[in-house]
Design a protein around this motif. Structure first.
Motif, PDB file in Angstrom:
ATOM      1  N   GLY A   1       0.802  -1.212   0.000  1.00 60.41           N
ATOM      2  CA  GLY A   1       0.000   0.000   0.000  1.00 60.41           C
ATOM      3  C   GLY A   1       0.831   1.256   0.000  1.00 60.41           C
ATOM      4  N   LEU A   2       0.338   2.273   0.683  1.00 63.07           N
ATOM      5  CA  LEU A   2       1.017   3.571   0.702  1.00 63.07           C
ATOM      6  C   LEU A   2       2.384   3.488   1.355  1.00 63.07           C
ATOM      7  CD1 LEU A   2       1.079   6.691   0.403  1.00 63.07           C
ATOM      8  CD2 LEU A   2      -0.016   6.796   2.658  1.00 63.07           C
ATOM      9  N   GLN A   3       2.453   2.797   2.469  1.00 64.93           N
ATOM     10  CA  GLN A   3       3.686   2.785   3.254  1.00 64.93           C
ATOM     11  C   GLN A   3       4.798   2.106   2.479  1.00 64.93           C
ATOM     12  OE1 GLN A   3       3.444   0.850   7.119  1.00 64.93           O
ATOM     13  NE2 GLN A   3       4.525   2.553   8.018  1.00 64.93           N
ATOM     14  N   HIS A   4       5.910   2.812   2.314  1.00 66.74           N
ATOM     15  CA  HIS A   4       7.004   2.300   1.507  1.00 66.74           C
ATOM     16  C   HIS A   4       8.252   3.103   1.841  1.00 66.74           C
ATOM     17  CE1 HIS A   4       9.181   2.120  -2.581  1.00 66.74           C
ATOM     18  NE2 HIS A   4       9.280   0.923  -2.040  1.00 66.74           N
ATOM     19  N   LEU A   5       9.355   2.398   2.088  1.00 64.40           N
ATOM     20  CA  LEU A   5      10.616   3.101   2.350  1.00 64.40           C
ATOM     21  C   LEU A   5      11.172   3.574   1.011  1.00 64.40           C
ATOM     22  CD1 LEU A   5      12.174   0.775   5.051  1.00 64.40           C
ATOM     23  CD2 LEU A   5      11.059   2.976   5.372  1.00 64.40           C
ATOM     24  N   HIS A   6      10.602   4.654   0.511  1.00 64.46           N
ATOM     25  CA  HIS A   6      10.933   5.170  -0.808  1.00 64.46           C
ATOM     26  C   HIS A   6      12.097   6.146  -0.694  1.00 64.46           C
ATOM     27  CE1 HIS A   6       9.805   5.421  -4.960  1.00 64.46           C
ATOM     28  NE2 HIS A   6       9.719   6.727  -4.939  1.00 64.46           N
ATOM     29  N   ALA A   7      12.792   6.380  -1.807  1.00 64.34           N
ATOM     30  CA  ALA A   7      13.912   7.313  -1.818  1.00 64.34           C
ATOM     31  C   ALA A   7      13.452   8.699  -1.366  1.00 64.34           C
ATOM     32  CB  ALA A   7      14.507   7.382  -3.221  1.00 64.34           C
ATOM     33  N   HIS A   8      14.140   9.250  -0.367  1.00 66.28           N
ATOM     34  CA  HIS A   8      13.813  10.580   0.167  1.00 66.28           C
ATOM     35  C   HIS A   8      12.321  10.676   0.485  1.00 66.28           C
ATOM     36  CE1 HIS A   8      17.824  12.125  -0.657  1.00 66.28           C
ATOM     37  NE2 HIS A   8      17.753  11.539  -1.827  1.00 66.28           N
TER      38      HIS A   8
ATOM     39  N   LYS B   1       8.829  11.476   1.939  1.00 63.69           N
ATOM     40  CA  LYS B   1       8.303  12.679   2.586  1.00 63.69           C
ATOM     41  C   LYS B   1       6.830  12.508   2.931  1.00 63.69           C
ATOM     42  CE  LYS B   1      12.187  14.945   1.636  1.00 63.69           C
ATOM     43  NZ  LYS B   1      13.157  15.447   2.638  1.00 63.69           N
ATOM     44  N   THR B   2       6.460  11.343   3.462  1.00 58.19           N
ATOM     45  CA  THR B   2       5.046  11.083   3.730  1.00 58.19           C
ATOM     46  C   THR B   2       4.714  11.012   5.214  1.00 58.19           C
ATOM     47  OG1 THR B   2       5.385   8.681   3.628  1.00 58.19           O
ATOM     48  CG2 THR B   2       4.793   9.808   1.567  1.00 58.19           C
ATOM     49  N   SER B   3       5.680  11.288   6.081  1.00 60.79           N
ATOM     50  CA  SER B   3       5.425  11.106   7.510  1.00 60.79           C
ATOM     51  C   SER B   3       4.892  12.363   8.195  1.00 60.79           C
ATOM     52  CB  SER B   3       6.706  10.653   8.220  1.00 60.79           C
ATOM     53  OG  SER B   3       7.736  11.614   8.059  1.00 60.79           O
TER      54      SER B   3
END
Length: 387
Positions: free
Chosen positions: A169-176, A178-180
């Motif tokens: 889903g949305l949660q993802h350790l993505h590069a840089h 900025k969703t927190s």
């Protein structure tokens, strides 16, 4: 308890001492990545490099003939794991006396989403999540099932651990990332992870829901989160925001979709594997959760797989729902991070393992032998020597 350390091929290949060092921790098994997502990883002891950048999700061996002519197929790794990197590392680890099991990451693939955007989860606002293949789509499911079978059953492997075999889903350790900035909580994560691709729209329709009306309801439900006024209470909050019947229908669609995929994939692995091959799922007992540890119904998951690998860093509470349904031979592996810099507790491993055993764990998984410092590994050796 039997223990296994997670390992990447690039931790071992090119380092003559790596396999013996891992065996010297006191583990009986190495869980070696054969298909893995993009990552940037330290290799603190490797004689040739200190940082490895895996640029995209890839298989770490040469993909087979089954993919010829298919639009969705795995990508071979680039310079970070050339050739049969998995096979080379597996041979070295087995030569050091370790039983090797494959570690297969499935529904987590940003390159797949970038090159085939129609495969991705689409949220209620129309945003695509390229890292998250929608597991309801027939072509994507076929790809994932075949990938599971091929990447799991590598020469010499005694078993496999299937990660991300469910909804992402949305949660993802993505590069840089900025969703927190907004604390979404369990309810917000679920609502932001509901998919509205054509396959999911058909699925909602089959459960008596109008997809357009549902998307509008989800957007309305999320408004308090964007204002910072939501009070998250997990699933009860989802029911309150969407209505109990609507929430239950979305969950029924997603849970059946994920469970069906898990059953198909495990069946395909067993069909390709030798007798006695062990199949474990990385799993979360909260069935509506998304991510690397796919949400499952514990009883159903344990009726399909030989066991589960359960995240236990920070607490062992997630083991109990699986322990209630475990049989005599069920594997309940407590996954403990032993890298201090990643929030792990190598110094408390003995106590953490004891708590996990008391909650029903039968084995340990240690994340991660290649990423840990020398001090972390020394603490692991000490804890395992006291078993």
């Amino acid at each position: 308890m039997r223990a296994s350390a997670f390992v990447y091929p690039w931790d071992v290949n090119g380092d003559p001492g790596a396999a013996a060092r891992i065996a010297g921790l006191g583990v009986e098994q190495a869980t070696l990545a054969s298909a893995y997502h993009s990552t940037r990883a330290l290799t603190p002891r490797h004689p040739r490099h200190r940082v490895v950048t895996a640029e995209y999700a890839a298989v770490l061996y040469p993909p087979g003939d089954r993919w010829a002519g298919r639009g969705l197929r795995p990508y071979p790794a680039g310079r970070w794991a050339p050739g049969n990197a998995y096979g080379e590392a597996a041979d070295a680890l087995a030569g050091a006396g370790l039983e090797v099991h494959t570690w297969v990451v499935l529904a987590h693939n940003s390159r797949l989403g970038a090159e085939h955007p129609d495969t991705s989860v689409v949220n209620a606002y129309g945003d695509r999540y390229p890292w998250a293949p929608c597991i309801a789509q027939p072509a994507t499911r076929a790809y994932l099932v075949d990938l599971a079978a091929e990447a799991a059953v590598r020469p010499g492997a005694h078993g496999t651990e299937l990660e991300s075999l469910g909804w992402y889903g949305l949660q993802h350790l993505h590069a840089h990332d900025k969703t927190s900035g907004i604390a979404l909580g369990d309810a917000g994560q679920y609502l932001m992870s509901l998919c509205f691709c054509p396959s999911c729209r058909d699925g909602y329709d089959a459960h008596g829901l109008d997809a357009d009306g549902l998307a509008a309801a989800v957007r309305t439900a999320l408004e308090p989160l964007w204002r910072g006024t939501a009070d998250d209470g997990g699933w009860p909050t989802v029911g309150k925001l969407l209505g109990e019947d609507t929430a239950a229908a979305t969950r029924a669609w997603r849970e059946e979709t994920a469970a069906g995929l898990q059953e198909e994939a495990v069946s395909a692995v067993r069909a390709a594997a030798p007798e006695g091959f062990q199949v474990l799922l990385h799993a979360d007992p909260v069935s509506y959760h998304c991510g690397a540890n796919a949400g499952v119904d514990p009883a159903r998951a344990l009726s399909v797989a030989d066991g589960v690998v359960v995240p236990c860093t920070g607490g062992t509470a997630l083991l109990a729902p699986f322990a209630e349904h475990a049989g005599e031979r069920t594997v309940l592996a407590a996954n403990l991070t032993v890298v201090a810099g990643m929030g792990g507790g190598p110094g408390t491993l003995a106590a953490d393992a004891a708590r996990a055993r008391a909650e029903g764990a039968t084995e340990l998984r240690l994340y991660h032998a290649g990423l840990a410092s020398d001090g972390d590994l020394a603490a692991v050796r000490e804890a395992l020597s006291a078993r």
